[in-house]
Design a protein around this motif. Sequence first.
Motif, PDB file in Angstrom:
ATOM      1  N   ASP A  17      19.124 -34.668-110.215  1.00  0.00           N
ATOM      2  CA  ASP A  17      19.939 -34.267-109.073  1.00  0.00           C
ATOM      3  C   ASP A  17      21.417 -34.278-109.438  1.00  0.00           C
ATOM      4  OD1 ASP A  17      17.580 -34.243-107.575  1.00  0.00           O
ATOM      5  OD2 ASP A  17      17.838 -36.338-106.961  1.00  0.00           O
ATOM      6  N   CYS A  18      22.220 -33.599-108.637  1.00  0.00           N
ATOM      7  CA  CYS A  18      23.669 -33.581-108.833  1.00  0.00           C
ATOM      8  C   CYS A  18      24.341 -33.381-107.485  1.00  0.00           C
ATOM      9  CB  CYS A  18      24.055 -32.461-109.798  1.00  0.00           C
ATOM     10  SG  CYS A  18      25.827 -32.353-110.110  1.00  0.00           S
ATOM     11  N   LEU A  19      25.284 -34.258-107.129  1.00  0.00           N
ATOM     12  CA  LEU A  19      25.967 -34.151-105.838  1.00  0.00           C
ATOM     13  C   LEU A  19      26.727 -32.840-105.703  1.00  0.00           C
ATOM     14  CD1 LEU A  19      27.404 -37.757-105.344  1.00  0.00           C
ATOM     15  CD2 LEU A  19      25.201 -36.835-104.588  1.00  0.00           C
ATOM     16  N   ALA A  20      27.215 -32.312-106.803  1.00  0.00           N
ATOM     17  CA  ALA A  20      27.987 -31.075-106.747  1.00  0.00           C
ATOM     18  C   ALA A  20      27.148 -29.886-106.287  1.00  0.00           C
ATOM     19  CB  ALA A  20      28.594 -30.777-108.114  1.00  0.00           C
ATOM     20  N   ASP A  21      25.835 -30.028-106.325  1.00  0.00           N
ATOM     21  CA  ASP A  21      24.942 -28.952-105.893  1.00  0.00           C
ATOM     22  C   ASP A  21      24.603 -29.035-104.403  1.00  0.00           C
ATOM     23  OD1 ASP A  21      24.846 -28.147-108.552  1.00  0.00           O
ATOM     24  OD2 ASP A  21      23.014 -29.281-108.972  1.00  0.00           O
ATOM     25  N   MET A  22      25.133 -30.039-103.697  1.00  0.00           N
ATOM     26  CA  MET A  22      24.746 -30.293-102.314  1.00  0.00           C
ATOM     27  C   MET A  22      25.868 -29.975-101.347  1.00  0.00           C
ATOM     28  SD  MET A  22      22.931 -34.039-102.807  1.00  0.00           S
ATOM     29  CE  MET A  22      21.831 -34.341-104.193  1.00  0.00           C
ATOM     30  N   GLY A  23      25.502 -29.580-100.137  1.00  0.00           N
ATOM     31  CA  GLY A  23      26.468 -29.502 -99.059  1.00  0.00           C
ATOM     32  C   GLY A  23      26.810 -30.889 -98.550  1.00  0.00           C
TER      33      GLY A  23
END
Length: 286
Positions: free
Chosen positions: A117-123
């Motif tokens: 996972d990566c936070l930068a990929d999330m709204g």
Amino acid sequence: MMLPISGLPVAPRPDFRWPGGRRMALWVAVGVESYRPDEGRTEDILPRSAAPDHVNAAWRAYGNRVGAMRLFERLSGAGIVPTVLLNTDVYDEAPEVIAAARRTGAEIVAHGLSNSDCLADMGAEEELAYLRRTRDRIAAEEGTAPRGWSSPWLAHGARTLPNLARAGFDILLDLRMDDRPVTLDTGAGPLLAVPYAAELNDSTTMIGRQVTARAFAGMIADEAEELLRNPDGPPVVMSVVLHSFIAGQPFRAGPVCDALAGLARRGSEVWCATPSRIADAWHGAG
């Protein structure tokens, strides 16, 4: 966007020292991670091949089968309590690793559900729910919610810092902008950025730059000597970031852990601690 740093780089009160009058606080991270097979982001030792990528998956799996245990044993023998940067999927995949971490007295830091996972990929709202889900899983398993957060891939979204405060975290372990903790004003509550090594980090340095374990051990010694050079200087924090499948490899563990053990033996100067203990001592300086 500029970091929301509170105040200038000044020391706390002049007589402040870490417990025992020591100049330097040392914390050692051990990344204990999970990756989804052939999906999302991965750390690889060989260029990623077509699925199923058994070679890189096996290299990463070594960490939760062998490497973490080796590092825990070595660090505990040196009197260092590790800080475990934990992907919570490990609770389901390798519970024996968590049991071993508990035996060392490790501090558990939230590191997401999976390192795929990566936070930068999330709204923003998805990210907040993700942070809360990670924290809640650790609280349920350990009986105490984690105070610290370390982002997978050291990546952030535009709302990560306030979302961390909203999710109940008060310590961030991603950044090093100083040799001392720095308060970040997130707009939703303060976060204390405890120095996190971007270079004394086996992933960025031993894998990313192909630095040998012995050279990495020399970097550990050189950093400590410089930070401790001035006996009348301000209190400092030193961190070393290891991963179970990197520093836990047999040819790396010895030089790296021997260097850390050498620092631990300097008990009059070096306080072997964890992020929460560092934060509590820092806030107590007043």
